[in-house]
Design a protein around this motif. Structure first.
Motif, mmCIF file in Angstrom:
data_model
loop_
_atom_site.group_PDB
_atom_site.id
_atom_site.type_symbol
_atom_site.label_atom_id
_atom_site.label_comp_id
_atom_site.label_asym_id
_atom_site.label_seq_id
_atom_site.Cartn_x
_atom_site.Cartn_y
_atom_site.Cartn_z
ATOM 1 N N LEU A 1 41.812 30.547 40.946
ATOM 2 C CA LEU A 1 41.362 31.807 40.361
ATOM 3 C C LEU A 1 40.875 31.594 38.941
ATOM 4 N N ALA A 2 41.559 30.734 38.234
ATOM 5 C CA ALA A 2 41.124 30.452 36.865
ATOM 6 C C ALA A 2 39.702 29.915 36.861
ATOM 7 N N LYS A 3 39.402 29.055 37.852
ATOM 8 C CA LYS A 3 38.060 28.466 37.927
ATOM 9 C C LYS A 3 37.011 29.487 38.352
ATOM 10 N N TYR A 4 37.328 30.221 39.420
ATOM 11 C CA TYR A 4 36.267 30.994 40.060
ATOM 12 C C TYR A 4 36.233 32.471 39.709
ATOM 13 N N LEU A 5 37.275 32.971 39.033
ATOM 14 C CA LEU A 5 37.230 34.357 38.599
ATOM 15 C C LEU A 5 36.906 34.459 37.111
ATOM 16 N N SER A 6 37.416 33.525 36.343
ATOM 17 C CA SER A 6 37.152 33.613 34.906
ATOM 18 C C SER A 6 36.274 32.479 34.398
ATOM 19 N N GLY A 7 36.183 31.393 35.200
ATOM 20 C CA GLY A 7 35.390 30.262 34.768
ATOM 21 C C GLY A 7 36.104 29.393 33.753
ATOM 22 N N LYS A 8 37.392 29.673 33.522
ATOM 23 C CA LYS A 8 38.157 28.899 32.550
ATOM 24 C C LYS A 8 39.307 28.216 33.267
ATOM 25 N N ALA A 9 39.237 26.911 33.401
ATOM 26 C CA ALA A 9 40.164 26.171 34.244
ATOM 27 C C ALA A 9 41.612 26.231 33.794
ATOM 28 N N GLY A 10 41.979 26.676 32.655
ATOM 29 C CA GLY A 10 43.387 26.698 32.282
ATOM 30 C C GLY A 10 43.997 28.087 32.248
ATOM 31 N N ALA A 11 43.234 29.088 32.530
ATOM 32 C CA ALA A 11 43.707 30.467 32.401
ATOM 33 C C ALA A 11 44.844 30.762 33.370
ATOM 34 N N SER A 12 45.778 31.600 32.942
ATOM 35 C CA SER A 12 46.956 31.887 33.752
ATOM 36 C C SER A 12 46.760 33.136 34.603
ATOM 37 N N LEU A 13 45.640 33.231 35.260
ATOM 38 C CA LEU A 13 45.411 34.332 36.191
ATOM 39 C C LEU A 13 46.067 33.989 37.514
ATOM 40 N N ASN A 14 46.314 34.990 38.334
ATOM 41 C CA ASN A 14 46.953 34.744 39.618
ATOM 42 C C ASN A 14 46.421 35.682 40.682
ATOM 43 N N ILE A 15 46.853 35.449 41.891
ATOM 44 C CA ILE A 15 46.401 36.246 43.033
ATOM 45 C C ILE A 15 46.710 37.719 42.839
ATOM 46 N N LEU A 16 47.879 38.028 42.298
ATOM 47 C CA LEU A 16 48.285 39.416 42.125
ATOM 48 C C LEU A 16 47.301 40.188 41.256
ATOM 49 N N ALA A 17 46.864 39.573 40.155
ATOM 50 C CA ALA A 17 45.919 40.249 39.265
ATOM 51 C C ALA A 17 44.621 40.569 39.988
ATOM 52 N N ALA A 18 44.088 39.573 40.706
ATOM 53 C CA ALA A 18 42.822 39.777 41.407
ATOM 54 C C ALA A 18 42.971 40.795 42.528
ATOM 55 N N ALA A 19 44.084 40.719 43.264
ATOM 56 C CA ALA A 19 44.291 41.654 44.373
ATOM 57 C C ALA A 19 44.430 43.083 43.873
ATOM 58 N N GLN A 20 45.156 43.271 42.773
ATOM 59 C CA GLN A 20 45.296 44.615 42.214
ATOM 60 C C GLN A 20 43.958 45.156 41.726
#
Length: 319
Positions: A197-216
């Motif tokens: 998700l960090a790669k393909y949702l924000s384009g930043k490979a170290g970001a602490s995004l997760n499935i829950l954020a995207a699903a919500q």
């Protein structure tokens, strides 16, 4: 038309398990090498990783919807919807993608396309149909959303802070909020899914995004804001084309929408909350059919098959 592909009971059970799982939370840090990607080109690896992220988000979203609405578990009804949906999808522009269909236990008229191929249609939407051609057009619309990655691309375009905000948003009461909390997953520590998700949702490979954020965030788009009129008109147009290619009556979607337009406002209130007005959608489809010279196309309605299945529909359930 050619015969429908058969969906075995075992396969359907497997798909059901996929829906109800919460995408198998990863508890290990991302491995340095993935054997499945070793022999792929960089472009192929990116496509594979992006697809995995798409499926992971979609599976979580589908689980939330199933947990909230409930599911019709009649093998004949669900098997039939999968047959029609898979058949239409085989004539789409994305026949190699996987599509999984389920029927939600709700009398509203609606359908949902989650990333990765999870397509959910309400029993109310099925009751409003008069034949198989209309069902084919409805499912074709959702197949177009998935194939063209409308939802996934919308999430990719969202800013990192907007996605992260989805995990912090406080939910206040209500049945839907309770259902969403039940489906919440542990906050993973730099999991494989989180890295994708960090790669393909924000384009930043170290970001602490997760499935829950995207699903919500995806649920908000799906149930509150919608994807926008342009994408809904595109899904209507492409869905009608797919159904026509599959050999169905070209004017089926027009008839279905006309029936919706004639119903009470409450019946389509939720639908028009996230879609353009039904009347405008009919006009756009009518224009498309004129371009396609639909008057010269002879298509099947599948009325007998549909009526046979319709007799097995469960009694109306409370919304």
């Amino acid at each position: 038309m050619r015969s429908f592909p058969q969906l075995s009971k075992a396969l359907f059970c497997l798909l059901s398990l996929l829906w109800w799982s919460t995408a198998c939370t990863h508890n290990k840090k991302t491995e340095e090498k993935d054997p499945a990607l070793e022999n792929l080109s960089p472009e192929q690896q990116k496509a594979m990783e992006e697809y995995r992220a798409e499926v992971e988000i979609g599976r979580n979203m589908a689980g939330r919807l199933l947990g909230y609405y409930g599911i019709i578990d009649d093998d004949k009804v669900v098997g039939y919807v999968n047959q029609v949906g898979s058949y239409v999808a085989s004539y789409s522009d994305f026949p190699d993608r996987r599509y999984m269909f389920a029927v939600l236990k709700h009398e509203s008229v609606n359908a949902f396309a989650c990333p990765g191929g999870y397509i959910l249609v309400t029993i109310g939407a099925l009751r409003n149909a008069h034949n198989e051609a209309e069902l084919a057009a409805i499912l074709g619309h959702e197949v177009a959303h998935v194939g063209k990655k409308h939802m996934f691309d919308a999430l990719k375009k969202m800013k990192e802070k907007d996605l992260a905000e989805a995990t912090k948003k406080k939910e206040t009461g209500g049945k839907m909020q309770e259902a969403l909390r039940v489906r919440e997953r542990p906050q993973a520590e730099e999991t494989g899914a989180g890295t994708l998700l960090a790669k393909y949702l924000s384009g930043k490979a170290g970001a602490s995004l997760n499935i829950l954020a995207a699903a919500q965030a995806g649920m908000t788009l799906m149930t509150e804001k919608g994807l926008g009129s342009e994408l809904e008109y595109e899904a209507d147009s492409e869905g009608v084309k797919y159904a026509i290619r599959a050999g169905y009556e070209p004017r089926a979607m027009l008839a279905y929408l006309k029936r919706l337009e004639d119903k009470s406002e409450s019946k389509i209130k939720n639908l028009e909350k996230t879609h353009p007005p039904v009347a405008d959608r009919r006009k756009a489809i009518a224009k498309l059919l004129k371009t396609l010279k639909a008057e010269d196309i002879i298509g099947a309605t599948g009325e007998d098959r549909f009526e046979k299945i319709k007799k097995t529909f469960p009694k109306a359930v409370k919304d």
